[in-house]
Design a protein around this motif. Structure first.
Motif, PDB file in Angstrom:
ATOM      1  N   ALA A  35      -1.346  15.444 -59.354  1.00 33.48           N
ATOM      2  CA  ALA A  35      -1.202  15.194 -57.921  1.00 33.48           C
ATOM      3  C   ALA A  35      -2.528  14.805 -57.279  1.00 33.48           C
ATOM      4  O   ALA A  35      -2.598  13.852 -56.488  1.00 33.48           O
ATOM      5  CB  ALA A  35      -0.629  16.434 -57.236  1.00 33.48           C
ATOM      6  N   LEU A  36      -3.592  15.514 -57.617  1.00 29.53           N
ATOM      7  CA  LEU A  36      -4.896  15.230 -57.017  1.00 29.53           C
ATOM      8  C   LEU A  36      -5.461  13.910 -57.511  1.00 29.53           C
ATOM      9  O   LEU A  36      -6.136  13.197 -56.760  1.00 29.53           O
ATOM     10  CB  LEU A  36      -5.866  16.372 -57.317  1.00 29.53           C
ATOM     11  N   SER A  37      -5.193  13.557 -58.756  1.00 30.57           N
ATOM     12  CA  SER A  37      -5.657  12.273 -59.282  1.00 30.57           C
ATOM     13  C   SER A  37      -4.981  11.128 -58.543  1.00 30.57           C
ATOM     14  O   SER A  37      -5.635  10.143 -58.153  1.00 30.57           O
ATOM     15  CB  SER A  37      -5.360  12.182 -60.785  1.00 30.57           C
ATOM     16  N   LEU A  38      -3.671  11.240 -58.355  1.00 33.43           N
ATOM     17  CA  LEU A  38      -2.940  10.212 -57.612  1.00 33.43           C
ATOM     18  C   LEU A  38      -3.443  10.109 -56.178  1.00 33.43           C
ATOM     19  O   LEU A  38      -3.649   9.009 -55.647  1.00 33.43           O
ATOM     20  CB  LEU A  38      -1.449  10.536 -57.622  1.00 33.43           C
ATOM     21  N   ALA A  39      -3.645  11.272 -55.544  1.00 31.33           N
ATOM     22  CA  ALA A  39      -4.120  11.271 -54.159  1.00 31.33           C
ATOM     23  C   ALA A  39      -5.523  10.696 -54.042  1.00 31.33           C
ATOM     24  O   ALA A  39      -5.840   9.976 -53.087  1.00 31.33           O
ATOM     25  CB  ALA A  39      -4.087  12.689 -53.598  1.00 31.33           C
ATOM     26  N   ALA A  40      -6.382  10.970 -55.027  1.00 26.90           N
ATOM     27  CA  ALA A  40      -7.752  10.450 -55.000  1.00 26.90           C
ATOM     28  C   ALA A  40      -7.759   8.930 -55.100  1.00 26.90           C
ATOM     29  O   ALA A  40      -8.480   8.245 -54.356  1.00 26.90           O
ATOM     30  CB  ALA A  40      -8.566  11.063 -56.139  1.00 26.90           C
ATOM     31  N   VAL A  41      -6.950   8.387 -56.010  1.00 32.69           N
ATOM     32  CA  VAL A  41      -6.861   6.926 -56.130  1.00 32.69           C
ATOM     33  C   VAL A  41      -6.252   6.342 -54.856  1.00 32.69           C
ATOM     34  O   VAL A  41      -6.684   5.286 -54.368  1.00 32.69           O
ATOM     35  CB  VAL A  41      -6.031   6.531 -57.365  1.00 32.69           C
ATOM     36  N   GLY A  42      -5.266   7.036 -54.307  1.00 34.01           N
ATOM     37  CA  GLY A  42      -4.677   6.587 -53.050  1.00 34.01           C
ATOM     38  C   GLY A  42      -5.692   6.549 -51.923  1.00 34.01           C
ATOM     39  O   GLY A  42      -5.682   5.631 -51.091  1.00 34.01           O
ATOM     40  N   SER A  43      -6.590   7.536 -51.876  1.00 33.03           N
ATOM     41  CA  SER A  43      -7.612   7.561 -50.824  1.00 33.03           C
ATOM     42  C   SER A  43      -8.603   6.411 -50.984  1.00 33.03           C
ATOM     43  O   SER A  43      -9.112   5.878 -49.987  1.00 33.03           O
ATOM     44  CB  SER A  43      -8.346   8.900 -50.832  1.00 33.03           C
ATOM     45  N   ILE A  44      -8.872   6.005 -52.223  1.00 34.45           N
ATOM     46  CA  ILE A  44      -9.756   4.855 -52.451  1.00 34.45           C
ATOM     47  C   ILE A  44      -9.091   3.580 -51.937  1.00 34.45           C
ATOM     48  O   ILE A  44      -9.716   2.760 -51.245  1.00 34.45           O
ATOM     49  CB  ILE A  44     -10.099   4.730 -53.948  1.00 34.45           C
ATOM     50  N   ALA A  45      -7.805   3.407 -52.273  1.00 32.67           N
ATOM     51  CA  ALA A  45      -7.078   2.238 -51.771  1.00 32.67           C
ATOM     52  C   ALA A  45      -6.989   2.270 -50.248  1.00 32.67           C
ATOM     53  O   ALA A  45      -7.085   1.228 -49.585  1.00 32.67           O
ATOM     54  CB  ALA A  45      -5.676   2.205 -52.388  1.00 32.67           C
ATOM     55  N   HIS A  46      -6.850   3.453 -49.695  1.00 32.18           N
ATOM     56  CA  HIS A  46      -6.769   3.640 -48.245  1.00 32.18           C
ATOM     57  C   HIS A  46      -8.036   3.150 -47.547  1.00 32.18           C
ATOM     58  O   HIS A  46      -7.978   2.373 -46.585  1.00 32.18           O
ATOM     59  CB  HIS A  46      -6.532   5.128 -47.963  1.00 32.18           C
ATOM     60  N   ILE A  47      -9.190   3.566 -48.040  1.00 25.87           N
ATOM     61  CA  ILE A  47     -10.433   3.174 -47.369  1.00 25.87           C
ATOM     62  C   ILE A  47     -10.748   1.696 -47.597  1.00 25.87           C
ATOM     63  O   ILE A  47     -11.348   1.043 -46.727  1.00 25.87           O
ATOM     64  CB  ILE A  47     -11.621   4.069 -47.837  1.00 25.87           C
ATOM     65  N   LEU A  48     -10.331   1.143 -48.730  1.00 25.67           N
ATOM     66  CA  LEU A  48     -10.509  -0.296 -48.951  1.00 25.67           C
ATOM     67  C   LEU A  48      -9.666  -1.088 -47.954  1.00 25.67           C
ATOM     68  O   LEU A  48     -10.109  -2.120 -47.437  1.00 25.67           O
ATOM     69  CB  LEU A  48     -10.136  -0.662 -50.388  1.00 25.67           C
ATOM     70  N   TYR A  49      -8.463  -0.604 -47.685  1.00 24.18           N
ATOM     71  CA  TYR A  49      -7.627  -1.249 -46.673  1.00 24.18           C
ATOM     72  C   TYR A  49      -8.265  -1.139 -45.291  1.00 24.18           C
ATOM     73  O   TYR A  49      -8.345  -2.124 -44.542  1.00 24.18           O
ATOM     74  CB  TYR A  49      -6.236  -0.619 -46.658  1.00 24.18           C
ATOM     75  N   LEU A  50      -8.733   0.058 -44.940  1.00 21.90           N
ATOM     76  CA  LEU A  50      -9.318   0.265 -43.621  1.00 21.90           C
ATOM     77  C   LEU A  50     -10.594  -0.548 -43.424  1.00 21.90           C
ATOM     78  O   LEU A  50     -10.871  -1.016 -42.318  1.00 21.90           O
ATOM     79  CB  LEU A  50      -9.620   1.752 -43.406  1.00 21.90           C
ATOM     80  N   ALA A  51     -11.374  -0.683 -44.483  1.00 18.40           N
ATOM     81  CA  ALA A  51     -12.615  -1.454 -44.378  1.00 18.40           C
ATOM     82  C   ALA A  51     -12.327  -2.870 -43.909  1.00 18.40           C
ATOM     83  O   ALA A  51     -13.039  -3.416 -43.052  1.00 18.40           O
ATOM     84  CB  ALA A  51     -13.341  -1.464 -45.723  1.00 18.40           C
ATOM     85  N   ASP A  52     -11.273  -3.463 -44.445  1.00 18.32           N
ATOM     86  CA  ASP A  52     -10.925  -4.822 -44.028  1.00 18.32           C
ATOM     87  C   ASP A  52     -10.242  -4.822 -42.661  1.00 18.32           C
ATOM     88  O   ASP A  52     -10.490  -5.699 -41.830  1.00 18.32           O
ATOM     89  CB  ASP A  52     -10.012  -5.469 -45.067  1.00 18.32           C
ATOM     90  N   ALA A  53      -9.381  -3.830 -42.406  1.00 18.65           N
ATOM     91  CA  ALA A  53      -8.658  -3.786 -41.140  1.00 18.65           C
ATOM     92  C   ALA A  53      -9.600  -3.582 -39.953  1.00 18.65           C
ATOM     93  O   ALA A  53      -9.400  -4.140 -38.876  1.00 18.65           O
ATOM     94  CB  ALA A  53      -7.615  -2.661 -41.174  1.00 18.65           C
ATOM     95  N   ILE A  54     -10.649  -2.771 -40.159  1.00 18.97           N
ATOM     96  CA  ILE A  54     -11.581  -2.475 -39.071  1.00 18.97           C
ATOM     97  C   ILE A  54     -12.715  -3.489 -39.000  1.00 18.97           C
ATOM     98  O   ILE A  54     -13.081  -3.964 -37.913  1.00 18.97           O
ATOM     99  CB  ILE A  54     -12.151  -1.048 -39.231  1.00 18.97           C
ATOM    100  N   MET A  55     -13.269  -3.846 -40.163  1.00 23.81           N
ATOM    101  CA  MET A  55     -14.454  -4.703 -40.191  1.00 23.81           C
ATOM    102  C   MET A  55     -14.138  -6.176 -40.416  1.00 23.81           C
ATOM    103  O   MET A  55     -15.037  -7.021 -40.347  1.00 23.81           O
ATOM    104  CB  MET A  55     -15.393  -4.228 -41.303  1.00 23.81           C
ATOM    105  N   GLY A  56     -12.883  -6.512 -40.700  1.00 16.81           N
ATOM    106  CA  GLY A  56     -12.532  -7.892 -41.028  1.00 16.81           C
ATOM    107  C   GLY A  56     -12.387  -8.801 -39.832  1.00 16.81           C
ATOM    108  O   GLY A  56     -11.712  -9.831 -39.907  1.00 16.81           O
ATOM    109  N   VAL A  57     -12.959  -8.438 -38.705  1.00 16.90           N
ATOM    110  CA  VAL A  57     -12.937  -9.255 -37.486  1.00 16.90           C
ATOM    111  C   VAL A  57     -14.341  -9.262 -36.905  1.00 16.90           C
ATOM    112  O   VAL A  57     -15.170  -8.421 -37.265  1.00 16.90           O
ATOM    113  CB  VAL A  57     -11.951  -8.668 -36.444  1.00 16.90           C
ATOM    114  N   PRO A  58     -14.653 -10.210 -36.014  1.00 17.92           N
ATOM    115  CA  PRO A  58     -15.938 -10.117 -35.299  1.00 17.92           C
ATOM    116  C   PRO A  58     -15.991  -8.820 -34.497  1.00 17.92           C
ATOM    117  O   PRO A  58     -15.119  -8.548 -33.686  1.00 17.92           O
ATOM    118  CB  PRO A  58     -15.911 -11.348 -34.375  1.00 17.92           C
ATOM    119  N   GLY A  59     -16.981  -7.986 -34.764  1.00 19.20           N
ATOM    120  CA  GLY A  59     -17.017  -6.664 -34.164  1.00 19.20           C
ATOM    121  C   GLY A  59     -16.245  -5.692 -35.041  1.00 19.20           C
ATOM    122  O   GLY A  59     -16.197  -5.835 -36.258  1.00 19.20           O
ATOM    123  N   GLN A  60     -15.611  -4.706 -34.413  1.00 26.91           N
ATOM    124  CA  GLN A  60     -14.815  -3.721 -35.143  1.00 26.91           C
ATOM    125  C   GLN A  60     -13.494  -3.503 -34.405  1.00 26.91           C
ATOM    126  O   GLN A  60     -13.492  -3.297 -33.193  1.00 26.91           O
ATOM    127  CB  GLN A  60     -15.549  -2.371 -35.259  1.00 26.91           C
TER     128      GLN A  60
END
Length: 263
Positions: A35-60
């Motif tokens: 369970a923790l291994s799955l959640a850890a990988v999920g959290s990595i995918a989560h922050i990769l998504y957020l990095a683009d969603a927040i920073m993928g525009v001029p500004g934040q």
């Protein structure tokens, strides 16, 4: 690719949640490693998504859904890191479910709230402190719910049904007050940073946020004083913890929910 990261994090969070819930109250407990291994990988995918969603525009793009998803990521990572020293297995399914929903909301509700934090270092300090304060107090709220549940089971003389996934009441209570102390301290510093670095804390658009957050801070301080001076436990602690979080949530998200989601 951004959408793929979001979907991957949702799927992994949900599978991890199911693995934990399937044997949460079994005497042998759930398969924590899986369970923790799955959640850890999920959290990595989560922050990769957020990095683009927040920073993928001029500004934040600090839209309400993005901020909520970021907070859920902070909470999830904190819970995963602390699992070796804190009794939080019982809380993880709810945390993972909320994280999955927050990613889904950020993905399907394309709200925008563009900021240029890089031009205002003081604003970056204020936002960072506010996020960590809110995340810490949400975790405290979860421990308050856990304390309430354990107390209820004990009063119903169901202590024999409490397995390894349910920690001792006194341990949970001690962790709760430590989290409240840290969260309240962060909240006070966050508000001080706002008054120092921002000029519009009581302007028309922000006055209600300031008043609500100050009211929440007063409640948390009152709660900590009550525990220290009058030995408050049980219902007073749980009730004030919930009230403080409700006020803080309204301060952080109330008006933005109306503007970005309803309108």
């Amino acid at each position: 690719m951004t959408t793929l990261f979001a979907l991957l994090s949702i799927v992994l969070y949900l599978i991890s949640m199911i693995v934990l819930m399937g044997r949460l109250f079994h005497k042998e407990g759930p398969n924590k490693t899986l369970a923790l291994s799955l959640a850890a990988v999920g959290s990595i995918a989560h922050i990769l998504y957020l990095a683009d969603a927040i920073m993928g525009v001029p500004g934040q793009n600090m839209s309400m859904t993005n901020v909520l998803s970021l907070i859920s990521w902070l909470i999830t990572v904190s819970m995963l890191i602390s699992i070796t020293v804190l009794p939080n297995v019982m809380l993880l399914p709810g945390v993972l479910g909320f994280a999955a929903l927050s990613v889904l909301a950020a993905l399907v509700i394309p709200a925008a709230h563009i900021m240029h934090i890089e031009l205002r270092p003081g604003l970056l300090i204020h936002i960072t402190l506010s996020l960590f304060a809110y995340g810490t107090l949400v975790i405290a709220f979860l421990y308050a719910l856990q304390m309430s549940y354990i107390t209820h089971r004990l009063k119903q003389k169901e202590a024999a049904l409490i397995h390894s996934s349910m920690p001792p009441l006194m341990l949970v209570e001690g962790i709760l007050f430590k989290l409240l102390l840290v969260g309240t301290g962060l909240l006070v510093v966050a508000q001080l940073s706002g008054f120092i670095f921002l000029e519009d804390m009581f302007s028309k658009g922000y006055a209600h946020k300031t008043v609500l957050s100050l009211a929440a801070t007063a409640i948390y301080i009152f709660l900590l004083v009550g525990q220290r001076v009058w030995g408050w436990r049980g219902k007073q602690v749980i009730g004030l913890t919930i009230l403080g979080l409700v006020l803080l949530s309204l301060a952080y998200f109330g008006s933005r929910f109306v503007r970005e989601i309803l309108l």
